[in-house]
Design a protein around this motif. Structure first.
Motif, PDB file in Angstrom:
ATOM      1  N   UNK A  86      68.127  67.082  44.118  1.00  0.00           N
ATOM      2  CA  UNK A  86      69.483  66.528  44.094  1.00  0.00           C
ATOM      3  C   UNK A  86      70.398  67.337  43.186  1.00  0.00           C
ATOM      4  N   UNK A  87      69.848  67.871  42.089  1.00  0.00           N
ATOM      5  CA  UNK A  87      70.662  68.618  41.141  1.00  0.00           C
ATOM      6  C   UNK A  87      71.197  69.925  41.714  1.00  0.00           C
ATOM      7  N   UNK A  88      70.577  70.400  42.786  1.00  0.00           N
ATOM      8  CA  UNK A  88      71.049  71.644  43.398  1.00  0.00           C
ATOM      9  C   UNK A  88      72.465  71.502  43.938  1.00  0.00           C
ATOM     10  N   UNK A  89      72.854  70.277  44.278  1.00  0.00           N
ATOM     11  CA  UNK A  89      74.202  70.028  44.787  1.00  0.00           C
ATOM     12  C   UNK A  89      74.870  68.923  43.965  1.00  0.00           C
ATOM     13  N   UNK A  90      74.710  69.007  42.645  1.00  0.00           N
ATOM     14  CA  UNK A  90      75.151  67.911  41.807  1.00  0.00           C
ATOM     15  C   UNK A  90      76.657  67.672  41.877  1.00  0.00           C
ATOM     16  N   UNK A  91      77.455  68.717  41.822  1.00  0.00           N
ATOM     17  CA  UNK A  91      78.896  68.520  41.806  1.00  0.00           C
ATOM     18  C   UNK A  91      79.378  67.864  43.093  1.00  0.00           C
ATOM     19  N   UNK A  92      78.834  68.295  44.221  1.00  0.00           N
ATOM     20  CA  UNK A  92      79.197  67.667  45.495  1.00  0.00           C
ATOM     21  C   UNK A  92      78.717  66.225  45.531  1.00  0.00           C
ATOM     22  N   UNK A  93      77.526  65.988  44.980  1.00  0.00           N
ATOM     23  CA  UNK A  93      77.001  64.620  44.956  1.00  0.00           C
ATOM     24  C   UNK A  93      77.879  63.721  44.089  1.00  0.00           C
ATOM     25  N   UNK A  94      78.338  64.233  42.955  1.00  0.00           N
ATOM     26  CA  UNK A  94      79.214  63.456  42.077  1.00  0.00           C
ATOM     27  C   UNK A  94      80.503  63.088  42.801  1.00  0.00           C
ATOM     28  N   UNK A  95      81.116  64.061  43.445  1.00  0.00           N
ATOM     29  CA  UNK A  95      82.357  63.803  44.163  1.00  0.00           C
ATOM     30  C   UNK A  95      82.134  62.775  45.261  1.00  0.00           C
ATOM     31  N   UNK A  96      81.055  62.944  46.004  1.00  0.00           N
ATOM     32  CA  UNK A  96      80.774  62.022  47.103  1.00  0.00           C
ATOM     33  C   UNK A  96      80.557  60.614  46.585  1.00  0.00           C
ATOM     34  N   UNK A  97      79.774  60.478  45.530  1.00  0.00           N
ATOM     35  CA  UNK A  97      79.459  59.150  45.011  1.00  0.00           C
ATOM     36  C   UNK A  97      80.716  58.459  44.492  1.00  0.00           C
ATOM     37  N   UNK A  98      81.534  59.180  43.739  1.00  0.00           N
ATOM     38  CA  UNK A  98      82.731  58.578  43.160  1.00  0.00           C
ATOM     39  C   UNK A  98      83.740  58.184  44.245  1.00  0.00           C
ATOM     40  N   UNK A  99      83.880  58.998  45.278  1.00  0.00           N
ATOM     41  CA  UNK A  99      84.896  58.749  46.289  1.00  0.00           C
ATOM     42  C   UNK A  99      84.435  57.781  47.374  1.00  0.00           C
ATOM     43  N   UNK A 100      83.144  57.764  47.683  1.00  0.00           N
ATOM     44  CA  UNK A 100      82.645  56.892  48.745  1.00  0.00           C
ATOM     45  C   UNK A 100      82.464  55.468  48.257  1.00  0.00           C
ATOM     46  N   UNK A 101      81.832  55.311  47.118  1.00  0.00           N
ATOM     47  CA  UNK A 101      81.513  53.978  46.619  1.00  0.00           C
ATOM     48  C   UNK A 101      82.596  53.512  45.650  1.00  0.00           C
ATOM     49  N   UNK A 102      82.898  52.225  45.621  1.00  0.00           N
ATOM     50  CA  UNK A 102      84.069  51.756  44.870  1.00  0.00           C
ATOM     51  C   UNK A 102      83.838  51.464  43.395  1.00  0.00           C
ATOM     52  N   UNK A 103      82.607  51.567  42.894  1.00  0.00           N
ATOM     53  CA  UNK A 103      82.304  51.071  41.554  1.00  0.00           C
ATOM     54  C   UNK A 103      83.202  51.698  40.478  1.00  0.00           C
ATOM     55  N   UNK A 104      83.201  53.020  40.386  1.00  0.00           N
ATOM     56  CA  UNK A 104      84.009  53.691  39.378  1.00  0.00           C
ATOM     57  C   UNK A 104      85.493  53.617  39.684  1.00  0.00           C
ATOM     58  N   UNK A 105      85.871  53.838  40.933  1.00  0.00           N
ATOM     59  CA  UNK A 105      87.289  53.793  41.308  1.00  0.00           C
ATOM     60  C   UNK A 105      87.883  52.414  41.044  1.00  0.00           C
ATOM     61  N   UNK A 106      87.117  51.360  41.357  1.00  0.00           N
ATOM     62  CA  UNK A 106      87.585  50.004  41.119  1.00  0.00           C
ATOM     63  C   UNK A 106      87.819  49.768  39.628  1.00  0.00           C
ATOM     64  N   UNK A 107      86.831  50.141  38.800  1.00  0.00           N
ATOM     65  CA  UNK A 107      86.950  49.924  37.353  1.00  0.00           C
ATOM     66  C   UNK A 107      88.138  50.679  36.781  1.00  0.00           C
ATOM     67  N   UNK A 108      88.300  51.931  37.190  1.00  0.00           N
ATOM     68  CA  UNK A 108      89.398  52.741  36.681  1.00  0.00           C
ATOM     69  C   UNK A 108      90.744  52.198  37.145  1.00  0.00           C
ATOM     70  N   UNK A 109      90.829  51.804  38.403  1.00  0.00           N
ATOM     71  CA  UNK A 109      92.088  51.264  38.916  1.00  0.00           C
ATOM     72  C   UNK A 109      92.475  49.985  38.168  1.00  0.00           C
ATOM     73  N   UNK A 110      91.515  49.071  37.994  1.00  0.00           N
ATOM     74  CA  UNK A 110      91.819  47.799  37.339  1.00  0.00           C
ATOM     75  C   UNK A 110      92.284  48.018  35.904  1.00  0.00           C
TER      76      UNK A 110
END
Length: 421
Positions: free
Chosen positions: A108-132
């Motif tokens: 998974x670490x071989x594509x970590x930056x892409x994985x980070x972007x995908x996780x943050x943008x696809x799933x609402x957990x971080x985006x929701x917390x930051x928006x609120x």
């Protein structure tokens, strides 16, 4: 009233990077699939794993650590990272699967930056917390405030702040950002995960935020401080024209870090005291763990089961975004969920909770509650696609100062705000 749009939040990470932010992972249909009857052997295995995990919690509560180790070894023989949410939870709780976990992690670490972007943008957990939190911050700023001073407990990759910097630039406000420097100190009680590296180190994060502020015409100053130097530095810099915001995000999956709750409570206590002293400012808190919900547990067994319910819900919500992409799902879960799931770490968290409660630690309520605005609530519901998925958004707290993200009724993220003016 000034609010932050979800479009700004969605692209916040992209604004900090000159690289292409398009993720190679596609978002599958988030609508829940029909339940398919399980084979008898599969159902039997699930029941067995469930009862073994309950027995583990009871054994540890009774002080029978050796029995707990035997039970968890038995669990490890029945599970894999490709099973249902219970099986994947048990897989990560098992302590003797480190080689297999290490293999998945390294891939998974071989594509970590892409994985980070995908996780943050696809799933609402971080985006929701930051928006609120960001919405409450911007809405609270008095018109006469010339400078907004944000003190951030854990800046991470800095993805929370581009929308705020832009919003404050439009309002003509100066921005000062003070971040706790965790890289230069070893607290001895912090439980930072080493499962994945930071995408950028602190100096790189600060440089990217400065570059972004220049692009949007913001007057930004960034400083860093040690956690034990926080109170003295902030108290000595009090100005009447400054609106202070203390921000604490903890346990959100994209962060991959398990911070000591003692340090969290110390930061929030200091924040409340400093805002109370100055008579103006806000404290925002986003929590992506089950800590607050489990404070009333009578023993480790119920604490363990409460964590099981929480993380099974989190894993299920991830699975429904990847019903046919098992490898991608495993990679994301390995990087962003597994650091929070550990039988040993959960036991240490219970010990920490018990010690804090035994010593009577806790913040005195000296602040007023900031009521969640109807506009922010409706936009958050739209962000998580509440009408199309099993996610739900509601308000909570005695004065409705909390915004809560749920999955099928189970709270996943809580964001609260208090203030004085």
């Amino acid at each position: 009233m000034i609010t932050l749009s979800t479009d700004e939040l969605l692209t916040g990470l992209d604004r900090l990077s000159s690289e292409d932010a398009n993720s190679p992972m596609e978002v599958a249909n988030p609508n829940p699939a029909l339940d398919i009857p399980m084979e008898e052997s599969e159902l039997g295995n699930q029941i067995s794993v469930f009862h073994l995990l309950k027995a583990y919690g009871e054994a540890m509560e009774g002080g029978h650590r050796e029995l707990g180790d035997v039970i968890m070894a038995n669990v490890s023989e029945k599970v894999s990272p490709a099973g249902d949410s219970l099986e994947r939870l048990a897989f990560n709780l098992s302590q003797d699967l480190q080689k297999e976990v290490d293999y998945i992690k390294q891939e998974a670490l071989k594509n970590f930056e892409s994985a980070f972007r995908a996780f943050y943008q696809i799933f609402p957990y971080g985006r929701f917390a930051h928006f609120a939190a960001n919405s409450a911050m911007v809405e609270s700023i008095p018109a006469e405030a010339e400078t907004v001073h944000i003190v951030d407990f854990d800046v991470g990759e800095g993805v929370q702040w581009p929308p705020v910097i832009e919003a404050l630039a439009r309002l003509g406000k100066k921005v000062k950002l003070t971040v706790v420097d965790w890289e230069s100190q070893a607290t001895g009680t912090d439980q930072d995960s080493d499962w994945a590296p930071a995408m950028w180190n602190l100096e790189e994060v600060k440089a990217r935020l400065m570059d972004h502020s220049c692009r949007v015409g913001s007057n930004l100053i960034i400083e860093s401080t040690r956690i034990d130097d926080l109170a003295g530095g902030i108290r000595g810099a009090k100005r009447a024209s400054e609106w202070r915001v203390f921000n604490c995000m903890v346990g959100l999956p994209h962060m991959r870090r398990v911070r000591s709750r003692k340090l969290v409570e110390e930061f929030l206590t200091t924040a409340n005291e400093l805002v109370a002293e100055s008579g103006r400012g806000m404290v925002t808190r986003g929590d992506g763990e089950a800590w607050e919900h489990l404070k009333g547990c009578s023993g480790f067994g119920s604490f363990f089961e409460g964590n099981m319910v929480y993380y099974m819900s989190l894993l299920e919500s991830i699975e429904l975004n990847f019903p046919e992409l098992a490898e991608a799902r495993m990679a994301l879960e390995c990087l962003f969920v597994a650091p929070f799931i550990s039988s040993e770490a959960w036991f240490q968290r219970w010990v920490e909770m018990s010690e804090m409660q035994g010593k009577g630690k806790g913040r005195k309520e000296i602040m007023e509650k900031w009521r969640v605005s109807r506009e922010s609530l409706e936009e958050a519901k739209e962000m998580v696609k509440e009408s199309q998925t099993s996610y739900g958004v509601r308000t909570g707290g005695e004065s409705e100062n909390e915004m809560v993200l749920e999955w099928k009724g189970t709270p996943l993220v809580r964001v609260s705000s208090t203030w004085r003016n």
